[in-house]
Design an enzyme around this catalytic site. Structure first.
Site, mmCIF file in Angstrom:
data_model
loop_
_atom_site.group_PDB
_atom_site.id
_atom_site.type_symbol
_atom_site.label_atom_id
_atom_site.label_comp_id
_atom_site.label_asym_id
_atom_site.label_seq_id
_atom_site.Cartn_x
_atom_site.Cartn_y
_atom_site.Cartn_z
ATOM 1 C CB SER A 136 -0.890 0.004 1.252
ATOM 2 O OG SER A 136 -1.681 1.169 1.283
ATOM 3 C CE LYS A 162 -4.658 -0.096 0.557
ATOM 4 N NZ LYS A 162 -5.623 -0.733 1.509
ATOM 5 C CD GLU A 215 -9.314 -0.861 0.648
ATOM 6 O OE1 GLU A 215 -8.253 -0.752 -0.002
ATOM 7 O OE2 GLU A 215 -9.347 -1.247 1.823
ATOM 8 C CG ASP A 240 -10.857 -1.150 4.881
ATOM 9 O OD1 ASP A 240 -9.768 -0.602 4.660
ATOM 10 O OD2 ASP A 240 -11.163 -1.576 6.003
#
Ligand SMILES: O=C(O)CCC(=O)C1=CC=C[C@@H](O)[C@@H]1C(=O)O
Ligand SMILES: [Mg+2]
Length: 376
Positions: A136, A162, A215, A240
């Site tokens: 990430s 990500k 997300e 999430d």
């Protein structure tokens, strides 16, 4: 198992470099490690909480309070623990406070698997010997700095990249990554609830970049409006922050609010609930992956074990220790076994030992509880 002692350690670890998302910028991790003692064995759990209530309503302070005032006494009230499921059941009457629950329940899972002489992965029902992992990247000051990080992590072989987006910093970085690295990079965007339905045009513009998923574009506690976004996008929506339980997962899937779910043990209250969400999503052909909360090595070890379950079909955010830490609190440090992959330890429990020198360097507080005290 009879737990006769529980230690709560508070640690403060400086991040190698700041980590920024749409809701804030972190330069250190302030978190808890609990150790549960039973005869000659010790189980370890790590809190996923951030220092500030910006990801969810919990902080390391609230986790500490809930552990000491309610969850540790509750755990001591269980005379003999035959399976960690009894712990999550005992915690049910206590509302929310999932990261606090997960910290202690995770330590009991580590202790349980050590007592059984099996890996935590096997205790959870996972059989992968190696897992694919991603990484990430936080919001960087410039697109060029995002590209530099993407290049570094592609070089290290991470299987998913990500990047964080927010209104005003979305199309440009995503387009630049696609232009620089092409379509072969497994690329996703995490919005951390920074958008509203008024931004639908931006989310639809992102549809052209062949993202693995977007997300949590909308509010942290929304499920229904995400279904309006998903029906207008080809790109899968991943939830999430909205998913705190298997019931939330059921509702989101029934409403068509997402096609992927990011499972974080801390967010859902522990490994037992994480496994329930995994199993339910598997029954609905919804792939899951293991998110991260910038964990240190104990939390990373728990995430690796969880990711060994078969419906963790998408590389998670469990990168190597050196993503965030100069010196991790476990030995060996979590290192890639091959480009973009981590081995699932086959030793009893989490499969990593405590790096005492590092642990003691970062500890700022320590408190011991024995079960002679008044129970909850
Ligand atoms: O642990 C990792 O490397 C993932 C970090 C990460 O992406 C996040 C951590 C905490 C909150 C968010 O900013 C974000 C997430 O939502 O997944
Ligand atoms: Mg996220």
């Amino acid at each position: 198992m009879k737990i006769n002692q529980i230690d709560v350690h508070r640690l403060r670890m400086p991040l190698k470099s700041p980590f920024e998302t749409s809701f804030g910028r972190l330069t250190y991790k302030d978190f808890l490690v609990v150790s549960v003692h039973s005869e000659d064995l010790i189980g370890y759990g790590e809190s996923a909480s951030l220092p500030f209530p910006i990801y969810n309503e919990e902080t390391t302070g609230t986790v500490s309070y809930m552990l000491k005032e309610f969850l540790i006494p509750k755990l001591f009230s269980i005379d003999q623990i035959d399976h960690p499921e009894e712990v999550s059941k005992a915690f049910e009457p206590i509302r929310r406070n999932n990261m606090a629950k997960a910290t202690l329940e995770g330590a009991v899972w580590d202790l349980y698997s050590k007592r059984k002489g099996i890996s935590l992965a096997k205790a959870l029902g996972g059989y992968k010997r190696e897992i694919e992992v991603g990484v990430s990247i936080g919001i960087e000051p410039t697109v060029e700095e995002v590209l530099e990080k993407v290049e570094r992590f592609i070089y290290e072989g991470y299987k998913k990249i990500k990047v964080k987006i927010k209104p005003g910093f979305d199309i440009e970085p995503i387009r630049a990554i696609r232009e620089r690295f092409g379509q072969t990079v497994n690329l996703m965007a995490d919005a951390n609830s920074a958008y509203t339905l008024d931004h639908m045009h931006v989310l639809k513009e992102l549809d052209q970049y062949n993202l693995l998923m977007i997300e949590q574009p909308l509010a942290h506690d929304d499920i229904i409006d995400h279904s309006l976004v998903q029906e207008q996008l080809n790109t899968p929506i991943c939830l999430d922050e909205s998913i705190h339980s298997v019931e939330d997962a059921r509702k989101a899937i029934e409403l068509g609010s997402c096609k992927i779910i990011n499972i974080k043990t801390g967010r859902v209250g522990g490994l037992m609930e994480a496994k329930r969400i995994h199993d339910f999503c598997k029954s609905k052909n919804i792939p899951v992956w293991c998110g991260g909360m910038l964990e240190a090595g104990i939390g990373r070890a728990h995430n690796i074990a969880l990711t060994s379950l078969d419906n963790f079909m998408i590389p998670g955010d469990t990168s190597a220790s050196d993503r965030y830490w100069d010196l991790d609190i476990v030995v060996p440090a979590v290192i890639l076994s091959s480009p973009g992959k981590l081995e699932v330890p086959d030793y009893p429990g989490i499969g990593y030992e405590i790096n005492e020198e590092a642990f003691n360097r970062y500890v700022v507080e320590r408190e011991t509880f024995t079960n002679e005290k008044v129970v909850f």
